[in-house]
Design a protein around this motif. Structure first.
Motif, PDB file in Angstrom:
ATOM      1  N   UNK A 174     -14.403  -5.599  -4.789  1.00 33.21           N
ATOM      2  CA  UNK A 174     -14.102  -6.977  -5.165  1.00 33.21           C
ATOM      3  C   UNK A 174     -12.793  -7.444  -4.567  1.00 33.21           C
ATOM      4  N   UNK A 175     -11.789  -6.584  -4.635  1.00 35.19           N
ATOM      5  CA  UNK A 175     -10.479  -6.936  -4.080  1.00 35.19           C
ATOM      6  C   UNK A 175     -10.546  -7.046  -2.555  1.00 35.19           C
ATOM      7  N   UNK A 176     -11.188  -6.100  -1.903  1.00 32.73           N
ATOM      8  CA  UNK A 176     -11.245  -6.119  -0.438  1.00 32.73           C
ATOM      9  C   UNK A 176     -12.056  -7.309   0.066  1.00 32.73           C
ATOM     10  N   UNK A 177     -13.126  -7.672  -0.627  1.00 31.30           N
ATOM     11  CA  UNK A 177     -13.918  -8.831  -0.197  1.00 31.30           C
ATOM     12  C   UNK A 177     -13.115 -10.112  -0.371  1.00 31.30           C
TER      13      UNK A 177
ATOM     14  N   UNK B 253      -3.666   5.820   3.458  1.00 29.34           N
ATOM     15  CA  UNK B 253      -3.861   4.490   4.025  1.00 29.34           C
ATOM     16  C   UNK B 253      -5.296   4.038   3.795  1.00 29.34           C
ATOM     17  N   UNK B 254      -5.507   2.741   3.830  1.00 30.57           N
ATOM     18  CA  UNK B 254      -6.843   2.153   3.782  1.00 30.57           C
ATOM     19  C   UNK B 254      -6.943   1.188   4.956  1.00 30.57           C
ATOM     20  N   UNK B 255      -8.027   1.291   5.699  1.00 29.82           N
ATOM     21  CA  UNK B 255      -8.293   0.329   6.758  1.00 29.82           C
ATOM     22  C   UNK B 255      -9.593  -0.381   6.399  1.00 29.82           C
ATOM     23  N   UNK B 256      -9.565  -1.706   6.503  1.00 29.96           N
ATOM     24  CA  UNK B 256     -10.739  -2.517   6.181  1.00 29.96           C
ATOM     25  C   UNK B 256     -11.128  -3.328   7.407  1.00 29.96           C
ATOM     26  N   UNK B 257     -12.401  -3.235   7.784  1.00 31.61           N
ATOM     27  CA  UNK B 257     -12.960  -4.033   8.870  1.00 31.61           C
ATOM     28  C   UNK B 257     -14.122  -4.798   8.254  1.00 31.61           C
ATOM     29  N   UNK B 258     -14.077  -6.122   8.349  1.00 32.63           N
ATOM     30  CA  UNK B 258     -15.040  -6.954   7.641  1.00 32.63           C
ATOM     31  C   UNK B 258     -15.467  -8.126   8.523  1.00 32.63           C
ATOM     32  N   UNK B 259     -16.712  -8.542   8.345  1.00 32.63           N
ATOM     33  CA  UNK B 259     -17.158  -9.804   8.928  1.00 32.63           C
ATOM     34  C   UNK B 259     -17.661 -10.681   7.786  1.00 32.63           C
TER      35      UNK B 259
ATOM     36  N   UNK C 175      -8.515 -13.138  12.667  1.00 27.08           N
ATOM     37  CA  UNK C 175      -8.352 -11.924  11.869  1.00 27.08           C
ATOM     38  C   UNK C 175      -9.121 -10.778  12.515  1.00 27.08           C
ATOM     39  N   UNK C 176      -8.525  -9.594  12.604  1.00 26.00           N
ATOM     40  CA  UNK C 176      -9.193  -8.413  13.153  1.00 26.00           C
ATOM     41  C   UNK C 176      -9.497  -7.379  12.070  1.00 26.00           C
TER      42      UNK C 176
END
Length: 129
Positions: free
Chosen positions: A57-60, A89-95, A78-79
């Motif tokens: 929910x937070x990442x979206x 670490x946390x890496x988030x990749x989203x479309x 945004x990348x």
């Protein structure tokens, strides 16, 4: 193991993509959509006790907020997002319809760029299907 939102092949591809770029520093990998999520990898020395529904929910929301806030700025589109925590670490990749976040032990910025590019390619190819 089919997840309902990913085929076995797609889940394996996400994990392989992250393992290739991150190696043994990879802690976990979670695929998510607006409505659902599946943790597709968890390193064996870690507990399966994270509240993933709250994370998702937070990442979206974070993706949507960041995308909107910086839209049209001189920074460009945004990348991906890197979050730094005391223990990793946390890496988030989203479309617009799906995303992946991976948690890691320490990495270099070059490592983050590699995994972000590979995950973005994976998500882009899924959009074309």
């Amino acid at each position: 193991m089919a997840t309902g939102i990913l085929t076995d092949d797609a889940a394996e591809q996400i994990v392989a993509t992250c393992r290739t770029a991150i190696g043994d520093s990879l802690r976990s990998v979670t695929y998510f959509t607006r409505d659902d999520f599946e943790q597709v990898y968890l390193r064996e020395d870690l507990e399966r006790d994270a509240d993933l529904s709250t994370f998702i929910g937070h990442e979206w929301r974070g993706f949507k907020t960041t995308q909107t806030a910086y839209e049209g700025s001189e920074l460009g589109g945004y990348d991906y997002t890197i979050r730094v925590f005391e223990n990793g670490f946390l890496i988030r990749v989203t479309n617009d319809s799906e995303g992946v976040f991976a948690t890691t032990d320490g990495l270099t910025v070059k490592d983050f760029e590699e995994v972000a590019t590979a995950l973005d390619t994976f998500l882009s190819e899924r959009e074309l299907d």
